[in-house]
Scaffold this active site. Structure first.
Site, PDB file in Angstrom:
ATOM      1  N   CYS A  70       0.920  -1.229   0.042  1.00 27.86           N
ATOM      2  CA  CYS A  70       0.035  -0.139  -0.136  1.00 27.86           C
ATOM      3  C   CYS A  70       0.750   1.345   0.018  1.00 27.86           C
ATOM      4  CB  CYS A  70      -0.774  -0.086   1.318  1.00 27.86           C
ATOM      5  SG  CYS A  70      -1.798  -1.413   1.394  1.00 27.86           S
ATOM      6  N   ASP A  71       0.216   2.347  -0.438  1.00 30.93           N
ATOM      7  CA  ASP A  71       0.909   3.576  -0.468  1.00 30.93           C
ATOM      8  C   ASP A  71      -0.090   4.668  -0.291  1.00 30.93           C
ATOM      9  OD1 ASP A  71       3.782   4.826  -0.539  1.00 30.93           O
ATOM     10  OD2 ASP A  71       2.843   6.059  -1.653  1.00 30.93           O
ATOM     11  N   SER A  72       0.253   5.813   0.149  1.00 31.75           N
ATOM     12  CA  SER A  72      -0.614   6.913   0.222  1.00 31.75           C
ATOM     13  C   SER A  72       0.021   8.288  -0.025  1.00 31.75           C
ATOM     14  CB  SER A  72      -1.289   7.216   1.466  1.00 31.75           C
ATOM     15  OG  SER A  72      -2.268   5.951   1.921  1.00 31.75           O
TER      16      SER A  72
END
Length: 185
Positions: free
Chosen positions: A92-94
């Site tokens: 995941c990445d934001s």
């Protein structure tokens, strides 16, 4: 259905907490991805990236890095590698976008407080990317912490704010015929 083990390719306490609160006890394997290098290589190849593409690219890079490490450990008969060689890996990445500009993660508490003041009364977009790899076939801005009182409204999945959308994870798992309930608790 047999249970499936989830590997979280993230050091985010919020992502881990979100999964645990949903009854999932993942194994955390933090990727060694150099995010700046990945993004720079992508810019050289494709030109400027929009934030939605950048977070997906980084999520993919993290999941693939952790997958390579698990496969290497399994090949050397490492116990953890052998256990995880039949798991599902999620990366995941934001990225937070304010006024068309992507903001990096705050460097410390003072930087976070300054950013909160800057964002007061304004809308921002949090882009979150997810990448899932099924190994079974061998293959500071946060709503749940100090920033929570300052977030007045969300559009979209609230789990996405902590960087792991449980509904999207469920949908991705369903695409590979793994019901969410099959993840080990």
């Amino acid at each position: 259905m047999a249970s499936v083990h989830l590997v979280l390719a993230s050091q985010s306490p919020a992502r881990l907490s979100t999964l645990r609160a949903a009854g999932v006890q993942p194994t955390v394997v933090v990727s060694a991805v150099d995010e700046d290098a990945v993004l720079e290589a992508a810019r050289e190849r494709f030109g400027e990236l929009d934030p939605a593409d950048a977070v997906l690219l980084l999520a993919q890079a993290k999941a693939e890095d952790v997958t390579r490490r698990i496969e290497a450990e399994a090949a050397t008969a490492d116990m953890l590698g052998a256990q995880l060689s039949s798991a599902v890996v999620v990366g995941c990445d934001s990225m937070l976008e304010l006024d068309g500009e992507v903001r990096s993660k705050p460097v410390d508490a003072a930087d976070a407080a300054a950013r909160w003041r800057q964002q007061r009364g304004r809308s921002a977009v949090l882009h979150t990317g997810h990448w899932l790899i099924d190994l079974r076939a061998a293959g500071a801005f946060t709503i749940d912490g100090l920033g929570g009182p300052y977030v007045e409204r969300l559009e979209g999945d609230p789990h996405g704010v902590v960087g792991l959308s449980l509904p999207l994870l469920r949908e991705l798992l369903e695409e590979i015929d793994v019901p969410f309930r099959a993840l080990r608790g």
